[in-house]
Design a protein around this motif. Structure first.
Motif, PDB file in Angstrom:
ATOM      1  N   ILE A  93       0.836  -1.205   0.000  1.00  0.00           N
ATOM      2  CA  ILE A  93       0.000   0.000   0.000  1.00  0.00           C
ATOM      3  C   ILE A  93       0.869   1.252   0.000  1.00  0.00           C
ATOM      4  CG2 ILE A  93      -1.729   1.310   1.297  1.00  0.00           C
ATOM      5  CD1 ILE A  93      -2.774  -1.377   2.371  1.00  0.00           C
ATOM      6  N   TYR A  94       1.883   1.264   0.854  1.00  0.00           N
ATOM      7  CA  TYR A  94       2.729   2.453   1.004  1.00  0.00           C
ATOM      8  C   TYR A  94       3.488   2.776  -0.284  1.00  0.00           C
ATOM      9  CZ  TYR A  94       6.030   5.708   3.155  1.00  0.00           C
ATOM     10  OH  TYR A  94       6.769   6.826   3.474  1.00  0.00           O
ATOM     11  N   THR A  95       3.909   1.744  -1.001  1.00  0.00           N
ATOM     12  CA  THR A  95       4.714   1.944  -2.210  1.00  0.00           C
ATOM     13  C   THR A  95       3.894   1.746  -3.485  1.00  0.00           C
ATOM     14  OG1 THR A  95       5.445  -0.368  -2.260  1.00  0.00           O
ATOM     15  CG2 THR A  95       6.813   1.198  -1.030  1.00  0.00           C
ATOM     16  N   HIS A  96       2.591   1.598  -3.364  1.00  0.00           N
ATOM     17  CA  HIS A  96       1.754   1.330  -4.532  1.00  0.00           C
ATOM     18  C   HIS A  96       1.886   2.471  -5.543  1.00  0.00           C
ATOM     19  CE1 HIS A  96      -1.706   0.045  -6.907  1.00  0.00           C
ATOM     20  NE2 HIS A  96      -1.719  -1.077  -6.205  1.00  0.00           N
ATOM     21  N   PRO A  97       1.963   2.153  -6.824  1.00  0.00           N
ATOM     22  CA  PRO A  97       2.120   3.213  -7.824  1.00  0.00           C
ATOM     23  C   PRO A  97       0.903   4.116  -7.969  1.00  0.00           C
ATOM     24  CG  PRO A  97       1.857   1.065  -8.874  1.00  0.00           C
ATOM     25  CD  PRO A  97       2.065   0.810  -7.425  1.00  0.00           C
ATOM     26  N   LYS A  98      -0.229   3.691  -7.440  1.00  0.00           N
ATOM     27  CA  LYS A  98      -1.431   4.512  -7.499  1.00  0.00           C
ATOM     28  C   LYS A  98      -1.759   5.078  -6.119  1.00  0.00           C
ATOM     29  CE  LYS A  98      -3.179   1.899 -11.448  1.00  0.00           C
ATOM     30  NZ  LYS A  98      -4.213   1.032 -12.018  1.00  0.00           N
ATOM     31  N   VAL A  99      -2.329   6.258  -6.088  1.00  0.00           N
ATOM     32  CA  VAL A  99      -2.707   6.898  -4.833  1.00  0.00           C
ATOM     33  C   VAL A  99      -3.795   6.075  -4.149  1.00  0.00           C
ATOM     34  CG1 VAL A  99      -3.818   8.923  -3.831  1.00  0.00           C
ATOM     35  CG2 VAL A  99      -2.060   9.204  -5.592  1.00  0.00           C
ATOM     36  N   VAL A 100      -3.635   5.882  -2.830  1.00  0.00           N
ATOM     37  CA  VAL A 100      -4.593   5.096  -2.046  1.00  0.00           C
ATOM     38  C   VAL A 100      -5.251   6.000  -1.006  1.00  0.00           C
ATOM     39  CG1 VAL A 100      -4.948   3.068  -0.601  1.00  0.00           C
ATOM     40  CG2 VAL A 100      -3.146   3.046  -2.350  1.00  0.00           C
ATOM     41  N   ILE A 101      -6.575   6.031  -1.022  1.00  0.00           N
ATOM     42  CA  ILE A 101      -7.358   6.864  -0.105  1.00  0.00           C
ATOM     43  C   ILE A 101      -8.136   5.956   0.837  1.00  0.00           C
ATOM     44  CG2 ILE A 101      -9.127   8.650   0.082  1.00  0.00           C
ATOM     45  CD1 ILE A 101      -8.549   9.263  -2.934  1.00  0.00           C
ATOM     46  N   ALA A 102      -8.006   6.171   2.142  1.00  0.00           N
ATOM     47  CA  ALA A 102      -8.778   5.406   3.120  1.00  0.00           C
ATOM     48  C   ALA A 102     -10.085   6.127   3.416  1.00  0.00           C
ATOM     49  CB  ALA A 102      -7.979   5.221   4.402  1.00  0.00           C
ATOM     50  N   GLN A 103     -11.181   5.402   3.312  1.00  0.00           N
ATOM     51  CA  GLN A 103     -12.512   5.924   3.632  1.00  0.00           C
ATOM     52  C   GLN A 103     -12.932   5.288   4.958  1.00  0.00           C
ATOM     53  OE1 GLN A 103     -15.481   6.048   0.410  1.00  0.00           O
ATOM     54  NE2 GLN A 103     -16.939   5.092   1.813  1.00  0.00           N
ATOM     55  N   ILE A 104     -12.713   6.020   6.057  1.00  0.00           N
ATOM     56  CA  ILE A 104     -12.821   5.435   7.397  1.00  0.00           C
ATOM     57  C   ILE A 104     -14.159   5.824   8.024  1.00  0.00           C
ATOM     58  CG2 ILE A 104     -11.703   5.261   9.656  1.00  0.00           C
ATOM     59  CD1 ILE A 104      -9.091   6.138   8.164  1.00  0.00           C
ATOM     60  N   HIS A 105     -15.096   4.896   7.979  1.00  0.00           N
ATOM     61  CA  HIS A 105     -16.460   5.171   8.428  1.00  0.00           C
ATOM     62  C   HIS A 105     -16.692   4.762   9.887  1.00  0.00           C
ATOM     63  CE1 HIS A 105     -16.717   0.881   7.827  1.00  0.00           C
ATOM     64  NE2 HIS A 105     -17.888   0.886   8.445  1.00  0.00           N
ATOM     65  N   GLY A 106     -15.689   4.140  10.497  1.00  0.00           N
ATOM     66  CA  GLY A 106     -15.808   3.675  11.876  1.00  0.00           C
ATOM     67  C   GLY A 106     -14.437   3.529  12.495  1.00  0.00           C
ATOM     68  N   HIS A 107     -14.371   2.885  13.660  1.00  0.00           N
ATOM     69  CA  HIS A 107     -13.108   2.810  14.393  1.00  0.00           C
ATOM     70  C   HIS A 107     -12.024   2.083  13.580  1.00  0.00           C
ATOM     71  CE1 HIS A 107     -15.451   4.442  17.470  1.00  0.00           C
ATOM     72  NE2 HIS A 107     -15.755   3.364  18.172  1.00  0.00           N
ATOM     73  N   ALA A 108     -10.800   2.564  13.726  1.00  0.00           N
ATOM     74  CA  ALA A 108      -9.621   1.949  13.109  1.00  0.00           C
ATOM     75  C   ALA A 108      -8.627   1.675  14.230  1.00  0.00           C
ATOM     76  CB  ALA A 108      -9.023   2.878  12.057  1.00  0.00           C
ATOM     77  N   THR A 210       6.146  10.970  -7.866  1.00  0.00           N
ATOM     78  CA  THR A 210       6.237  11.782  -6.647  1.00  0.00           C
ATOM     79  C   THR A 210       6.054  10.920  -5.409  1.00  0.00           C
ATOM     80  OG1 THR A 210       5.407  13.713  -7.838  1.00  0.00           O
ATOM     81  CG2 THR A 210       5.268  13.769  -5.437  1.00  0.00           C
ATOM     82  N   LYS A 211       5.087  10.001  -5.452  1.00  0.00           N
ATOM     83  CA  LYS A 211       4.867   9.103  -4.310  1.00  0.00           C
ATOM     84  C   LYS A 211       6.102   8.235  -4.059  1.00  0.00           C
ATOM     85  CE  LYS A 211       1.784   5.434  -2.657  1.00  0.00           C
ATOM     86  NZ  LYS A 211       0.499   4.723  -2.817  1.00  0.00           N
TER      87      LYS A 211
END
Length: 257
Positions: A93-108, A210-211
């Motif tokens: 996830i951290y090095t993925h070539p595409k931007v990753v967005i977390a959609q956090i609807h509850g506790h993490a 850039t990532k």
């Protein structure tokens, strides 16, 4: 896949944790399926940005403790193989070539907070709570610490990792753990809006490069980092995206990626 759903829409790949009965807890199979989904997204030409989300009331409660209990009689080598599975997911996830967005609807919580940590952007609802609670059960937040130190610095990371206490979404925002707090009823639309903005406004190549630089530069001595940056700068000038973007700007033509 049993516990992870995958689909694309409007150039967005949606990866959805779907184990609500277990609060989307992570075990070997869930982690394996997440790795498969992110691998699929990497090769999916119809997807430019990734959204990680979940079903049920909780985003992710961390490791499945019943699963961890079954591992206690394993050898060191067996446990290392299992922990390497999670390490590989976070690194993907951290090095993925595409931007990753977390959609956090509850506790993490614990590993769930880890998922939020390694995503590039995180949007959360006001009542979501975050915490790295491993020390409270005699465990350690080992793998996530590598990423959390980079993200929010040693002082804040010590506070969260050593106390194991939960924090509010507001404090997570102040600490730089998440990017934005969004009312529950607006979360899905806001995340989609932001993802579409990235898709339409930015070059995929530019975001990927850039990532990658953000991931690599902090570990380099300053002279090496600057040389690496100069090389990337020179390479970027030769790309089709850069030529297209500059020509469009100079010719005052609207540009949509």
């Amino acid at each position: 896949m049993n516990f992870v759903q995958y689909h694309t829409q409007d150039r967005i790949a949606y990866i959805t944790l779907n184990r609500p009965g277990k609060r989307n807890a992570l075990n070997e199979q869930v982690v394996k399926e997440l790795k498969q989904a992110f691998g699929k997204a990497q090769n999916d030409e119809s997807a430019k940005v990734i959204v990680l989300r979940a079903t049920g009331k909780v985003f992710c409660a961390g490791a499945d403790l019943e699963y961890l209990q079954t591992l206690q009689n394993n050898t060191y080598e067996q446990n290392l193989a299992d922990s390497s599975n999670l390490k590989e997911l976070f690194e993907i996830i951290y090095t993925h070539p595409k931007v990753v967005i977390a959609q956090i609807h509850g506790h993490a919580i614990a590993g769930g907070a880890g998922l939020a940590t390694v995503c590039d952007f995180s949007f959360a609802v006001p009542d979501a709570q975050f915490g790295y609670t491993e020390v409270k059960i005699g465990f350690i937040p080992a793998i996530v610490s590598v990423f959390l130190l980079r993200k929010i610095g040693e002082g804040r990371a010590k506070e969260l990792l050593l106390s194991g206490d939960l924090i509010s979404a507001q404090k997570a925002l102040e600490y730089g753990l998440i990017n934005e707090i969004v009312p529950n009823e607006n979360l899905e639309n806001r995340v989609k809006e932001f993802a579409l903005h990235l898709c339409k406004s930015n070059s995929a190549m530019s975001m990927q490069t850039t990532k990658n630089m953000i991931a690599q530069v902090p570990t380099m001595p300053i002279s090496e980092a600057l040389s690496f940056a100069a090389q990337q700068n020179a390479l970027a000038r030769q790309t089709a995206d850069c030529k297209k973007g500059i020509a469009s700007f100079l010719e005052k033509k609207p540009l949509e990626w």
